[in-house]
Design a protein around this motif. Structure first.
Motif, short mmCIF file in Angstrom:
data_model
loop_
_atom_site.label_atom_id
_atom_site.label_comp_id
_atom_site.label_asym_id
_atom_site.label_seq_id
_atom_site.Cartn_x
_atom_site.Cartn_y
_atom_site.Cartn_z
N ARG A 1 0.89 -1.24 0.07
CA ARG A 1 -0.13 0.00 0.15
C ARG A 1 0.81 1.30 0.05
O ARG A 1 0.34 2.32 -0.60
N VAL A 2 2.00 1.15 0.90
CA VAL A 2 2.83 2.36 0.77
C VAL A 2 3.42 2.50 -0.61
O VAL A 2 3.51 3.91 -1.17
N GLY A 3 3.66 1.60 -1.12
CA GLY A 3 4.33 1.55 -2.57
C GLY A 3 3.39 2.10 -3.57
O GLY A 3 3.79 3.07 -4.24
N GLU A 4 2.26 1.67 -3.43
CA GLU A 4 1.25 2.25 -4.50
C GLU A 4 0.99 3.82 -4.02
O GLU A 4 0.63 4.61 -5.02
N GLY A 5 0.92 4.24 -2.83
CA GLY A 5 0.57 5.47 -2.58
C GLY A 5 2.01 6.44 -3.19
O GLY A 5 1.51 7.65 -3.53
N ILE A 6 3.05 5.77 -3.06
CA ILE A 6 4.19 6.77 -3.49
C ILE A 6 3.98 6.74 -5.02
O ILE A 6 4.37 7.79 -5.62
N ARG B 1 3.14 12.78 3.45
CA ARG B 1 1.73 13.36 3.92
C ARG B 1 0.49 12.97 3.05
O ARG B 1 -0.57 12.50 3.80
N THR B 2 0.79 12.95 1.92
CA THR B 2 -0.41 12.45 1.23
C THR B 2 -0.42 10.59 1.28
O THR B 2 -1.76 10.35 1.42
N VAL B 3 0.54 10.09 1.49
CA VAL B 3 0.35 8.56 1.90
C VAL B 3 -0.33 8.29 3.03
O VAL B 3 -1.14 7.47 3.38
N LEU B 4 0.13 9.13 3.97
CA LEU B 4 -0.26 8.80 5.56
C LEU B 4 -1.67 9.48 5.75
O LEU B 4 -2.43 8.89 6.36
N GLY B 5 -2.20 10.23 4.60
CA GLY B 5 -3.51 10.60 4.79
C GLY B 5 -4.55 9.81 4.05
O GLY B 5 -5.69 10.02 4.05
N LYS B 6 -4.07 8.57 3.41
CA LYS B 6 -5.05 7.78 2.80
C LYS B 6 -5.42 6.64 3.75
O LYS B 6 -6.29 5.65 3.33
N ILE C 1 -0.23 2.53 11.52
CA ILE C 1 1.02 3.39 11.09
C ILE C 1 0.92 4.64 11.77
O ILE C 1 0.12 5.51 11.94
N LEU C 2 2.23 4.73 12.48
CA LEU C 2 2.44 6.05 13.19
C LEU C 2 3.17 7.22 12.42
O LEU C 2 2.80 8.32 12.30
N SER C 3 3.95 6.59 11.29
CA SER C 3 4.48 7.77 10.54
C SER C 3 5.32 7.11 9.14
O SER C 3 5.61 5.98 9.30
N ILE C 4 5.36 7.96 7.98
CA ILE C 4 5.89 7.61 6.92
C ILE C 4 6.96 8.48 6.49
O ILE C 4 6.65 9.81 6.48
N ASP C 5 8.19 8.24 6.70
CA ASP C 5 9.30 8.98 6.39
C ASP C 5 10.14 8.70 5.02
O ASP C 5 10.32 7.32 4.89
N ILE C 6 10.35 9.54 4.37
CA ILE C 6 11.05 9.28 3.05
C ILE C 6 12.46 9.21 3.34
O ILE C 6 13.34 10.40 3.81
N ALA C 7 13.24 8.19 3.23
CA ALA C 7 14.57 7.93 3.35
C ALA C 7 15.64 8.42 2.43
O ALA C 7 16.80 8.82 2.57
#
Length: 327
Positions: A174-179, A201-206, A216-222
């Motif tokens: 799901r995170v890959g799809e959101g990216i 922000r966009t992925v976390l709001g889905k 999911i607590l946070s999604i950080d771009i590494a």
């Protein structure tokens, strides 16, 4: 019989009898339970032996639960053991949940354990969130530039959805799809490079954790890298395909022209054959005319003189000596 040998035999028989007795009557385990304040009857332990239940796997977790104040009964632990569960792991998870102020009942913990999930690890993940690193996700912006993104997702186990909830693979997908969706909706790859937090922000709001066993607590771009120019590559391939199509059509037209030329040459040969055939009738016609008296000899001689004069003029007009009739 020698008295010494008799004493040795008696001692051996006593040891064997004591071993058999202790195998059915776990006195030391019963003493440990009584000393810990757990009321377990010796008959209950013997009954466990008859039910092929290892008493130590029930009594020792019961002692830990009693000391932690969980209020579990021996029937609950024994039923979970007979169902194929790990009693010690469930009790440890209940103790950890109690210390962390997590509301976890024995029935739910037993259900999670029987479902094949590590309930103790789930409780530990609820206290100490886990970081899931996604593989490199390649997406293409609207200007045709490829962007490669790697993200780190911080998740916490959701005890309520551990049974029947999706696992880590679903979160990563799901995170890959959101990216891919977020990068694909960007007008330029520069927008992604300037504001990578736009993706998180966009992925976390889905609400990607819906129906999963995690929160999911946070999604950080590494990491964000620029890949190939996919748009230009596609245009190049399209141009190459168009060139091949044009070449095929030109070759088709050339083949048709060559075929038409050969047809015209065959037509010329055919017409020349008809001319030769017609010319072959002239001497016959003149012979017939001389025979019938339609023309005289003098007329025939004048015709031959004219014909010779014409050939002479043609040969003079062509210094190379080529014969126009043969051409």
């Amino acid at each position: 019989m020698d008295p010494v040998i008799s004493v040795i035999i008696i001692v051996v028989l006593a040891i064997i009898a004591l071993s058999v007795f202790l195998s059915f009557f776990p006195i030391m385990l019963w003493i440990s339970a009584v000393a810990s304040g757990v009321r377990v009857g010796i008959i209950t332990l013997v009954a466990m032996r008859l039910r092929r239940v290892v008493p130590s796997r029930i009594v020792n977790p019961l002692i830990k639960a009693s000391k932690a104040g969980l209020g579990l009964t021996i029937n609950q632990l024994e039923s979970h053991f007979l169902a194929g569960g790990n009693v010690d792991r469930v009790v440890n998870a209940l103790i950890a949940a109690q210390r962390a102020n997590i509301d976890l009942e024995f029935e739910r913990a037993a259900a999670i354990d029987l479902a094949g999930r590590d309930v103790l690890q789930a409780v530990q993940m609820s206290v100490n969130p886990r970081v899931i690193e996604t593989p490199i996700v390649a997406a293409v912006a609207k200007n045709g530039i490829e962007v490669k993104v790697k993200a780190r997702v911080t998740v916490r186990a959701n005890i309520e959805r551990l049974v029947g909830g999706a696992g880590e693979e679903t979160i990563i997908a799901r995170v890959g799809e959101g990216i891919v969706t977020t990068v694909g909706s960007s007008n330029s790859h520069k927008d992604v490079l300037e504001n990578p937090d736009m993706i998180s922000r966009t992925v976390l709001g889905k609400g990607l954790d819906a129906g999963t066993a995690f929160e999911i607590l946070s999604i950080d771009i590494a990491d964000v890298d620029v890949g190939k120019n996919i748009g230009a590559h596609l245009q190049t391939e399209q141009a190459e395909a168009d060139k091949r199509i044009a070449q095929a059509k030109a070759e088709e037209r050339r083949a048709m022209a060559v075929a038409h030329e050969q047809e015209m040459k065959a037509r010329v040969v055919e017409m020349r054959a008809l001319v030769v055939e017609s010319e072959s009738q002239v001497p016959l016609a003149m012979a017939e005319a001389l025979k019938n008296g339609n023309i005289g000899v003098q007329d025939y001689m004048n015709f031959k003189n004219i014909e010779a004069d014409t050939q002479m003029r043609n040969s003079i007009g062509k210094p190379d000596g080529t014969n126009p009739d043969k051409e």
